[in-house]
Design an enzyme around this catalytic site. Sequence first.
Site, PDB file in Angstrom:
ATOM      1  N   HIS A  57       1.737   4.845  -2.755  1.00 30.08           N
ATOM      2  CA  HIS A  57       1.947   6.285  -2.571  1.00 30.08           C
ATOM      3  C   HIS A  57       3.290   6.708  -3.161  1.00 30.08           C
ATOM      4  O   HIS A  57       3.419   7.760  -3.790  1.00 30.08           O
ATOM      5  CB  HIS A  57       1.927   6.641  -1.083  1.00 30.08           C
ATOM      6  CG  HIS A  57       0.580   6.617  -0.443  1.00 30.08           C
ATOM      7  ND1 HIS A  57      -0.488   7.352  -0.917  1.00 30.08           N
ATOM      8  CD2 HIS A  57       0.124   5.959   0.661  1.00 30.08           C
ATOM      9  CE1 HIS A  57      -1.541   7.147  -0.137  1.00 30.08           C
ATOM     10  NE2 HIS A  57      -1.193   6.313   0.822  1.00 30.08           N
ATOM     11  N   HIS A  91       0.824  -1.210   0.000  1.00 29.67           N
ATOM     12  CA  HIS A  91       0.000   0.000   0.000  1.00 29.67           C
ATOM     13  C   HIS A  91       0.859   1.262   0.000  1.00 29.67           C
ATOM     14  O   HIS A  91       0.669   2.154  -0.838  1.00 29.67           O
ATOM     15  CB  HIS A  91      -0.916  -0.005   1.227  1.00 29.67           C
ATOM     16  CG  HIS A  91      -1.729   1.244   1.395  1.00 29.67           C
ATOM     17  ND1 HIS A  91      -3.053   1.323   1.037  1.00 29.67           N
ATOM     18  CD2 HIS A  91      -1.401   2.474   1.883  1.00 29.67           C
ATOM     19  CE1 HIS A  91      -3.503   2.549   1.286  1.00 29.67           C
ATOM     20  NE2 HIS A  91      -2.508   3.267   1.800  1.00 29.67           N
ATOM     21  N   GLU A  92       1.778   1.339   0.936  1.00 26.65           N
ATOM     22  CA  GLU A  92       2.580   2.558   1.038  1.00 26.65           C
ATOM     23  C   GLU A  92       3.446   2.772  -0.198  1.00 26.65           C
ATOM     24  O   GLU A  92       3.703   3.907  -0.602  1.00 26.65           O
ATOM     25  CB  GLU A  92       3.443   2.530   2.302  1.00 26.65           C
ATOM     26  CG  GLU A  92       2.656   2.575   3.603  1.00 26.65           C
ATOM     27  CD  GLU A  92       1.690   3.751   3.689  1.00 26.65           C
ATOM     28  OE1 GLU A  92       2.014   4.829   3.147  1.00 26.65           O
ATOM     29  OE2 GLU A  92       0.615   3.593   4.280  1.00 26.65           O
ATOM     30  N   HIS A 118       3.165   7.107  -6.823  1.00 26.13           N
ATOM     31  CA  HIS A 118       2.457   8.342  -7.163  1.00 26.13           C
ATOM     32  C   HIS A 118       3.429   9.525  -7.149  1.00 26.13           C
ATOM     33  O   HIS A 118       3.382  10.405  -8.023  1.00 26.13           O
ATOM     34  CB  HIS A 118       1.321   8.561  -6.165  1.00 26.13           C
ATOM     35  CG  HIS A 118       0.206   9.406  -6.671  1.00 26.13           C
ATOM     36  ND1 HIS A 118      -0.919   9.688  -5.916  1.00 26.13           N
ATOM     37  CD2 HIS A 118       0.009  10.044  -7.848  1.00 26.13           C
ATOM     38  CE1 HIS A 118      -1.736  10.454  -6.616  1.00 26.13           C
ATOM     39  NE2 HIS A 118      -1.194  10.689  -7.786  1.00 26.13           N
TER      40      HIS A 118
END
Length: 715
Positions: free
Chosen positions: A507, A503-504, A510
């Site tokens: 980020h 998940h991290e 992104h």
Amino acid sequence: MTRPHILLVAAASAAASMAAVAAPLAPASMLEASNPFAKPSTLPFNYPAWDKIRNEHFAPAFAEAMRQEALEIEAIANNKAAPTFENTIVAMERSGQLMNRVGAAFGTLKGSYTNDALQALDKELAPKLSAHNDAIRLNSKLYARIKTLYDKRSKLGLDAEGQYLIERYHTDFVRAGAQLSDADKQKLKEMNGQLAGLSTQFAQNVLKEANASALVVDSRAELAGMSDKAIDAAAAEAKKRGLDGKFVIPVVNTTQQAGLSVLTNRATREKLLAASLARGSRGGEFDNRDVVLKIAKLRAQRAALLGYPNHAAYNLADQTAKDTKAVNQLLAEFAKPAVNNARKEAAEIQQAINKEEGEKGGFQAAAHDWAFYSDKVRAAKYAFDGNQLKPYFELNRVLVDGVFFAANKEFGISFKERKDLPAYNEDVRVFDVFDHDGKQLAIFTFDPYARPNKRGGAWANAWVPQSKLMGTKPVIANNLNIAKPAAGEPTLLTYDEVRTTFHEFGHALHGMFSDVKYPRFSGSRVPRDYVEFPSQVNEMWMTWPEVLANYAKHYQTGAPMPKELLDKVQASQQFNEGFRTTEYLAAALLDQAWHQLSPNQIPTDVLAFEADALKKAGVDFALVPPRYRTTYFSHTFSGGYSAGYYGYLWAEKLDADTVNWFKENGGLTRKNGDHFRKTLLSRGGTIDAMQMYRNFSGRDAQVRPLLERRGLTGE
């Protein structure tokens, strides 16, 4: 003018900053040359010089940053020339570079590696930076220039990104109070200053209370079920605290605690969860109840001053959800089926208790029994428990052979660890990231372990954001809170910790793929209820067969996870989903309940209001307490998610639809990854978020895939 994603601190006195506004533009920095913030870092990609940064450097650096930025802004506001895009908007984008450098470093340390000196400085600085920011956003001359450009933006011959930048600046200033009267501006400044101080106090109380709430027990027997190594670590922690002969189990930031799934002593489980639930509401210097009430009232009063019925309405007006009605509808749509599923799961847990206790008569299941007995239910249903997975989830393999492997397959990027760049802690790992053409794209840092001076949870932030205007390439950090094993022992992750790692990194992608001109739009500078979308999409590769087979290998033998175990993992994807959804919804609904109050509706009893709000929302199920209770809900009272915690579910709607898109188009391929990168990940905040999603998928997102994922399509 552009702020680091995590910058929530301040510097210099409000009086000094206001005086500086009227001063002439300084020809050079007044910061001592020995201060590492005096000039941009000379390390690759302006990577912070952590080996040179000391506590004492921050106060003078912030003071000078305030002075410089105030002068820069005053020069823009008082420019005799007519406002143009270059002399106003672009000039603002270029301003505040020292503030960005010192803010990024300070924000990193206060979250990941804080100390008493930094915490004291944070308290002192928070309201002062608020005053500094207000002096900019409430500057009438500056707003007049922005408004002039906004009114004729379509006639300036700008590209789409430039025109949207004007629109965003106009919105930012209006929402900050630029159109208020002078008297109301003064009220707003006072409110913002108070809120900045209170939010800092809340965050520091949460960290100190977590350390103070650790469970202390007298014997190894009370920790039965934990591994010998874990019990030894508890003894070492007790010794470190001056409690020789005892055992200490620290608490993490969420309500649920890892030990609850393995502790066989029911009384110990009860004490551990009770310690977790009581944080911030048990009296003493770290009690957050009064802080919560003050924050809630000030936020409601500020919203009213700005023309909104409540703080939630104010915040949501600038999110993709747009209003409280849409958020309330989404949360209500999930509440009943989630609780119904949780009740079914509770019945299965009760059956497991009755079967195990048998002749002893059993007992009624309570919240502290859920994790322990849900593992038994899982074992009975799928013939495995979570502990069987951990030997196959060794941290380095998860990161390199899982997370990095998936990114290489999807986007063609590669990673090379380097040891020559400094870090603020020995556990931080640093990687160069190379694009598919071999050119360096970014630097990525990974800080996996929990520490007493590190805030809870997991997060990503940009130490250096990408910008073509500034000529900067991204330096992106990931933070987790995994328990560090004893020296020489492997770091074996739980299933949820593996998911968090993926998940991290979503980020991070992104931020690393950002390809924008203006800092205001870089990376994850998008609406709060959209920012979790790319990270949640990246979770899909965790169990993608090709990826899982590459990293899920036994840490001792290297043997792959047996197919039968893998099949059981896949079959159990919706297991305990009623619990997971209900505990999340309870927190999201609490967030909305607090922030949909008008100033005259603020209660006097935090815990009574919390109980009533959960009951009204239909999620007051005692066996499933909220993921965060009010008094340690850092996301909403100190972490930038006020009235925004719903955003995880809002973004998951897009995520689930995107997973379907990938599956419909061939799965983990470069073609799909390149399309995702080009249309969405690289665009930052340059266009409306939902239009960006439509550009990627060719359609509006549907909610059905999310309901199916969470097993909520029945009732």
